[in-house]
Design a protein around this motif. Structure first.
Motif, short mmCIF file in Angstrom:
data_model
loop_
_atom_site.label_atom_id
_atom_site.label_comp_id
_atom_site.label_asym_id
_atom_site.label_seq_id
_atom_site.Cartn_x
_atom_site.Cartn_y
_atom_site.Cartn_z
N PRO A 96 0.24 0.76 12.71
CA PRO A 96 0.86 -0.34 11.95
C PRO A 96 -0.16 -1.10 11.09
O PRO A 96 0.13 -1.44 9.94
CB PRO A 96 1.42 -1.25 13.06
CG PRO A 96 1.61 -0.34 14.22
CD PRO A 96 0.49 0.62 14.16
N GLY A 97 -1.35 -1.37 11.65
CA GLY A 97 -2.38 -2.06 10.89
C GLY A 97 -2.85 -1.25 9.70
O GLY A 97 -3.07 -1.79 8.61
N THR A 98 -2.99 0.07 9.89
CA THR A 98 -3.42 0.94 8.80
C THR A 98 -2.39 0.94 7.69
O THR A 98 -2.72 0.84 6.51
CB THR A 98 -3.63 2.37 9.31
OG1 THR A 98 -4.67 2.38 10.30
CG2 THR A 98 -4.02 3.31 8.17
N LEU A 99 -1.12 1.02 8.06
CA LEU A 99 -0.05 1.05 7.06
C LEU A 99 0.05 -0.29 6.33
O LEU A 99 0.25 -0.32 5.12
CB LEU A 99 1.28 1.39 7.72
CG LEU A 99 1.37 2.82 8.31
CD1 LEU A 99 2.68 3.00 9.06
CD2 LEU A 99 1.24 3.86 7.20
N ARG A 100 -0.11 -1.39 7.05
CA ARG A 100 -0.09 -2.68 6.40
C ARG A 100 -1.25 -2.82 5.42
O ARG A 100 -1.11 -3.33 4.32
CB ARG A 100 -0.15 -3.81 7.44
CG ARG A 100 1.15 -4.05 8.18
CD ARG A 100 1.11 -5.38 8.91
NE ARG A 100 0.01 -5.44 9.87
CZ ARG A 100 0.11 -5.07 11.13
NH1 ARG A 100 1.26 -4.59 11.60
NH2 ARG A 100 -0.91 -5.16 11.94
N GLY A 101 -2.42 -2.32 5.87
CA GLY A 101 -3.59 -2.39 4.99
C GLY A 101 -3.42 -1.58 3.75
O GLY A 101 -3.78 -2.01 2.65
N ARG A 146 -10.10 8.63 -7.51
CA ARG A 146 -9.29 7.76 -6.66
C ARG A 146 -7.81 8.11 -6.75
O ARG A 146 -7.09 8.07 -5.74
CB ARG A 146 -9.51 6.29 -7.05
CG ARG A 146 -8.81 5.30 -6.13
CD ARG A 146 -9.21 5.49 -4.68
NE ARG A 146 -8.42 4.69 -3.75
CZ ARG A 146 -8.19 5.02 -2.49
NH1 ARG A 146 -8.69 6.14 -1.99
NH2 ARG A 146 -7.46 4.24 -1.71
N VAL A 147 -7.35 8.47 -7.95
CA VAL A 147 -5.97 8.91 -8.10
C VAL A 147 -5.71 10.13 -7.22
O VAL A 147 -4.66 10.24 -6.55
CB VAL A 147 -5.65 9.23 -9.58
CG1 VAL A 147 -4.33 9.98 -9.71
CG2 VAL A 147 -5.61 7.95 -10.41
N ASN A 148 -6.65 11.06 -7.20
CA ASN A 148 -6.50 12.26 -6.37
C ASN A 148 -6.45 11.90 -4.89
O ASN A 148 -5.67 12.46 -4.12
CB ASN A 148 -7.63 13.25 -6.64
CG ASN A 148 -7.46 13.98 -7.96
OD1 ASN A 148 -6.34 14.14 -8.45
ND2 ASN A 148 -8.55 14.40 -8.55
N GLU A 149 -7.31 10.95 -4.47
CA GLU A 149 -7.31 10.53 -3.06
C GLU A 149 -5.97 9.92 -2.68
O GLU A 149 -5.42 10.22 -1.61
CB GLU A 149 -8.44 9.51 -2.82
CG GLU A 149 -9.83 10.12 -2.85
CD GLU A 149 -10.92 9.07 -2.77
OE1 GLU A 149 -12.10 9.46 -2.62
OE2 GLU A 149 -10.61 7.86 -2.85
N ILE A 150 -5.44 9.06 -3.54
CA ILE A 150 -4.16 8.42 -3.27
C ILE A 150 -3.05 9.46 -3.20
O ILE A 150 -2.19 9.44 -2.30
CB ILE A 150 -3.84 7.37 -4.35
CG1 ILE A 150 -4.83 6.19 -4.24
CG2 ILE A 150 -2.41 6.86 -4.21
CD1 ILE A 150 -4.74 5.20 -5.39
N THR A 151 -3.07 10.41 -4.15
CA THR A 151 -2.05 11.46 -4.18
C THR A 151 -2.09 12.30 -2.91
O THR A 151 -1.05 12.58 -2.30
CB THR A 151 -2.26 12.37 -5.41
OG1 THR A 151 -2.18 11.58 -6.59
CG2 THR A 151 -1.22 13.47 -5.45
N LEU A 193 -8.56 6.73 3.13
CA LEU A 193 -7.31 6.06 2.83
C LEU A 193 -7.51 4.88 1.89
O LEU A 193 -6.66 4.58 1.06
CB LEU A 193 -6.66 5.56 4.14
CG LEU A 193 -6.14 6.64 5.09
CD1 LEU A 193 -5.70 6.02 6.40
CD2 LEU A 193 -5.00 7.42 4.45
N SER A 194 -8.65 4.21 2.01
CA SER A 194 -8.91 3.03 1.19
C SER A 194 -10.27 3.15 0.52
O SER A 194 -11.10 3.97 0.91
CB SER A 194 -8.84 1.76 2.03
OG SER A 194 -9.81 1.81 3.07
N CYS A 195 -10.50 2.33 -0.48
CA CYS A 195 -11.81 2.29 -1.15
C CYS A 195 -12.28 0.84 -1.19
O CYS A 195 -11.49 -0.10 -1.13
CB CYS A 195 -11.77 2.90 -2.55
SG CYS A 195 -10.68 2.04 -3.71
N GLN A 196 -13.59 0.66 -1.30
CA GLN A 196 -14.17 -0.67 -1.21
C GLN A 196 -14.06 -1.47 -2.50
O GLN A 196 -14.06 -2.69 -2.49
CB GLN A 196 -15.65 -0.55 -0.80
CG GLN A 196 -15.85 0.10 0.55
CD GLN A 196 -15.13 -0.63 1.67
OE1 GLN A 196 -15.22 -1.85 1.80
NE2 GLN A 196 -14.39 0.12 2.48
#
Length: 354
Positions: free
Chosen positions: A345-350, A250-255, A235-238
């Protein structure tokens, strides 16, 4: 917990029922194989339904076929045979790691001439030009390994397989009673490598674009309240990607995660309204969300490794998945049926903060 996946008799709880949401991700689907292998060992778990897309769809139908043929052990054997067949089918693939790469335990293929050539040509030519015969070795593997008549008659669990309509961009959920190899290949059709696959009069691409995987059927068609997401796409990258390939990855991951995040927001919204008493609990039910993942294990891998079907890599991913599922059972089994172990909720906020 005992080695066979059961708890000591004095501590054994009642059997719990879960829904599984299996993401797509090419060869990274072997991680899901490991997760399923461990979950199938647990006699305290029943799998009520599976939603899968792409590699997740393949794992789902293989499990259903094996379950019908020989119960839990039959499903385990079928999954192992399927991933062995995937490896065997790619023995002549141009994506073979060089000996020095094997010695370094690097599973990425982005420095291989074959991968570089495919990456370049897929940006310049469509699959209608590059692969006019629409050759996909996975189709033959799937047709040999899965008895679709048995899958269509599966009464052990519910199946939700999805693909993305090319024409309207909407997700399409295929009915288990009509499933064929075409439906699964449509769910796994990457548009830069393969022609859109026509099924029932419409053309489809990989289901990950519109649902990776879809979650909504669990709320309407499954009695189980727990959704266990087997995560392959982070879901996220460092750090912010800098190279062209890193940016595209990263675009593919977000999509591929956008639809999942959208559904998680909807589930969280309904849960909040139920807690506030604003919704009728007879018409709506609260779903509990869990996730099995291994961000540390996937950190060294880039998108090129999704094409790596060498056996030591597939078994490496299997072991990561098996261990991740073991950790999940040890830490969160008690949550099942009671509350979410994932901080939605924390995941979505992040994710929104990112």
């Amino acid at each position: 917990m005992a080695a066979n996946g059961t708890l000591p008799e004095t501590l054994a709880p009642e059997k719990k029922s879960i829904n599984l949401a299996l993401q797509g991700g090419g060869a990274h689907g072997a991680f899901t194989w490991g997760v399923l292998d461990r979950l199938l060992e647990s006699e305290q778990l029943d799998i009520a339904a599976i939603s899968g897309t792409s590699a997740g769809a393949m794992n789902a139908v293989v499990l259903a076929d094996g379950m019908m043929a020989g119960g839990r052990q039959g499903a385990q054997k079928a999954l192992a045979a399927f991933w062995r067949a995937v490896h065997e089918a790619a023995r002549l693939s141009p994506y073979q790691l060089l000996p020095l790469k094997k010695m370094s335990h690097s599973y990425n293929l982005d420095h291989l001439p074959g991968f570089i050539a495919l990456d370049l040509f897929s940006r310049l030519m469509s699959p209608y030009e590059l692969n006019p015969l629409d050759i996909n070795p996975l189709r033959e593997v799937l047709e040999k390994q899965v008895d679709f008549e048995r899958v269509r008659s599966c009464d052990k669990l519910k199946l939700f397989i999805s693909a993305t309509s090319v024409r309207n961009g909407m997700v399409k959920r295929f009915d288990r009673k009509q499933l064929t190899a075409d439906h699964i290949m449509a769910s796994a059709c990457l548009p830069f490598l393969f022609k859109a696959l026509e099924v029932e009069g419409d053309d489809y691409w990989d289901g990950g674009y519109a649902g990776n995987p879809i979650l909504y059927p669990f709320a309407y068609h499954s009695e189980a309240r727990d959704i266990v997401i087997v995560q392959i796409n982070p879901l996220s990258c460092q750090s912010t990607p800098k190279t062209a390939r890193e940016i595209l990855n990263r675009v593919n991951e977000i999509t591929f995660n956008s639809s999942l995040l959208h559904e998680l927001r909807a589930i969280e919204f309904v849960a909040r309204l139920l807690d506030e008493g604003s919704l009728d609990p007879v018409r709506y039910k609260k779903m509990f969300i869990h996730m099995i993942s291994d961000e540390k294990g996937f950190a060294p891998l880039n998108a090129s490794s999704k094409l790596n079907t060498e056996w030591d890599f597939l078994t490496h991913l299997h072991d990561l998945g098996y261990n991740a599922a073991e950790k999940f059972l040890q830490e969160h089994f008690a949550c099942l049926g009671d509350h979410s172990s994932m901080d939605v909720p924390g995941t979505l906020r992040g994710c929104m903060a990112k």
